[in-house]
Design an enzyme around this catalytic site. Structure first.
Site, PDB file in Angstrom:
ATOM      1  CD  GLU A 276       8.435  -0.243   0.899  1.00 28.95           C
ATOM      2  OE1 GLU A 276       8.025  -0.235   2.067  1.00 28.95           O
ATOM      3  OE2 GLU A 276       9.499  -0.814   0.561  1.00 28.95           O
ATOM      4  N   PRO A 277       7.971   2.498  -4.659  1.00 28.63           N
ATOM      5  CG  PRO A 277       6.699   4.001  -5.914  1.00 28.63           C
ATOM      6  CD  PRO A 277       6.588   2.978  -4.808  1.00 28.63           C
ATOM      7  NE  ARG A 316      22.786   3.087  -9.156  1.00 27.75           N
ATOM      8  CZ  ARG A 316      22.524   2.570 -10.342  1.00 27.75           C
ATOM      9  NH1 ARG A 316      22.758   3.268 -11.441  1.00 27.75           N
ATOM     10  NH2 ARG A 316      22.025   1.353 -10.449  1.00 27.75           N
ATOM     11  CE1 TYR A 320      24.998  -1.649  -6.289  1.00 25.83           C
ATOM     12  CE2 TYR A 320      24.100   0.446  -7.005  1.00 25.83           C
ATOM     13  CZ  TYR A 320      24.281  -0.501  -6.025  1.00 25.83           C
ATOM     14  OH  TYR A 320      23.747  -0.296  -4.778  1.00 25.83           O
ATOM     15  CB  CYS A 347      43.625   9.841  -5.909  1.00 29.13           C
ATOM     16  SG  CYS A 347      45.320   9.359  -6.280  1.00 29.13           S
ATOM     17  CE1 TYR A 376      18.803   3.830  -3.726  1.00 25.01           C
ATOM     18  CE2 TYR A 376      18.067   3.595  -5.992  1.00 25.01           C
ATOM     19  CZ  TYR A 376      17.878   3.386  -4.643  1.00 25.01           C
ATOM     20  OH  TYR A 376      16.742   2.745  -4.208  1.00 25.01           O
TER      21      TYR A 376
END
Length: 419
Positions: A276-277, A316, A320, A347, A376
């Protein structure tokens, strides 16, 4: 770099404004072909399933179908998008943890091809919903406990993960028995996924061997011989200049060879193998184009570039601590001698796109292009501060086309009710 696949970035700015998500359609299709060409074995069946949470729109679902891939959906919204795109229901896989009765009923009503149940609760709930009008393919998500070297938030296979049932838990085999004994369920095997953005080839091979050893244990203890194995995705991509890409031409073929050899060694039926790429298909094909609004130097000599986007369209880095590369359009050949932090207009002090990067001197109205934002970014975009989500364009053969229109302020208010 002033063009992507023959299309001027200045033209895109003029036509669609910024921020703008840009996808190189040819690159997406090429990545699909790399997977479908190399994930083949003369003695085993295999299929590539696109993990749509990375990026999904109606146009993207249609592209994936045209390239012959299956589609992994993790919500009713993703399933609905696939259905509206005309995606074949038999090639849709319903995934995700914490599925509701409504989600399972939707999958059964539309005769979705495969349902991956996450745990014994879901398995028991599904068993009460199926009937003899439709025998659904089912897999069980298991957790092999492999610690892939990736960010804590995108590890999915540690023993305390929210996903799946541990292969060390006796309840897992009991759940497999339950699903295998249901007359209206065609139980295929297990799904597992060890994390995202994995760049170590051996992690994928160890994963496959661990699951096949688990299949051998199931066969020996229960007599149940599973016919399929889904090993998820996690194939890492290149975000920065010094990053090393996985050699998919090698890894995919070697993975199938290892599964073939290990299955024979354990005297198991050769499985139908799925992967599942998601990120590895779309990440490097995507860019985000911004306009520089302001330049600021603090009293401590920290240089900021403020863009017209934000963590709303690029979460991200904040979420992350992900790292990205960027360029100022048309200035690639100038000296990169100023250290900048790229910040957005939300803000929040954490609204940073790139923390430190050497660039030529920047000015208001310059265009800034952030690379490898195909996965993402659009799918995780939000309306924080009531900012609108950028439009999406596909570029192919020197032409551009809008696949997601720019949100208006009326769109922002479309669900609001007055007192």
């Amino acid at each position: 770099m002033t063009k992507i696949n023959g299309v001027s970035l200045y033209e895109l700015k003029s036509k669609y404004q910024t921020p703008l998500y840009i996808y190189d359609e040819d690159m997406i299709r090429n990545q699909c072909k790399i997977f479908t060409k190399n994930f083949r074995h003369p003695k085993m069946k295999s299929n590539v399933v696109y993990a749509s949470k990375a990026f999904l729109t109606i146009a993207m679902a249609q592209l994936i179908h045209s390239e012959g891939l299956y589609l992994d959906c993790v919500s009713q919204g993703e399933v609905y998008t696939a259905l509206k795109a005309g995606f074949p229901v038999e090639k849709i896989v319903l995934h995700g943890n914490n599925k509701t009765k409504e989600e399972l009923m939707m999958a059964l009503n539309f005769k979705i091809g495969t349902i991956v149940v996450d745990n014994e609760y879901e398995a028991k709930m599904l068993a009460t919903l199926v009937n003899d009008s439709y025998k659904v393919n089912v897999m069980l998500r298991v957790n092999p406990g492999i610690d892939a070297h990736t960010h804590e938030y995108i590890k999915t296979s540690t023993l305390d993960s929210k996903f799946g049932m541990s292969t060390l838990d006796t309840r897992t085999i009991e759940t497999i028995k339950l699903l295998s004994n249901q007359p209206d369920i065609n139980f295929l095997g297990t799904h597992s996924h060890i994390g995202s953005q994995i760049l170590e080839e051996q992690s994928f091979y160890d994963h496959a061997i661990t699951i096949l050893n688990f299949y051998k244990k199931i066969k020996d203890e229960t007599g149940i011989e599973l016919t399929a194995i889904n090993l998820g995705g996690g194939f890492g991509v290149k975000y920065l200049k010094d990053d090393v890409r996985l050699n998919l031409n090698v890894v995919l073929k070697e993975l199938l060879d290892i599964i073939y050899q290990k299955s024979n060694e354990l005297e198991l039926k050769l499985p139908h193998v799925f992967i599942e790429p998601g990120r590895s298909i779309v990440a490097e094909a995507g860019y985000t184009l911004y306009t520089i609004n302001q330049i600021k130097t603090t009293i401590n000599h920290k240089n900021y570039i403020f863009i017209d986007g934000s963590m709303n369209d690029h979460i991200r880095t904040a979420l992350y601590q992900a790292k990205y590369d960027c360029l100022i359009v048309g200035k690639e050949n100038l000296n990169h001698d100023i250290n900048y932090t790229i910040a957005g207009k939300a803000c929040e002090s954490g609204d940073i796109i790139i923390h430190d990067i050497k660039l030529p001197e920047a000015y208001p109205e310059d265009l800034l292009l952030v690379k490898t934002t195909g996965a993402y970014h659009y799918s995780m975009a939000s309306h924080y501060n009531r900012l609108t989500i950028p439009p999406v364009v596909f570029i192919k053969d020197g032409k551009h086309r809008l696949v997601v229109r720019k949100e208006s302020f009326m769109d922002l208010l479309s669900h609001d009710e007055e007192l």
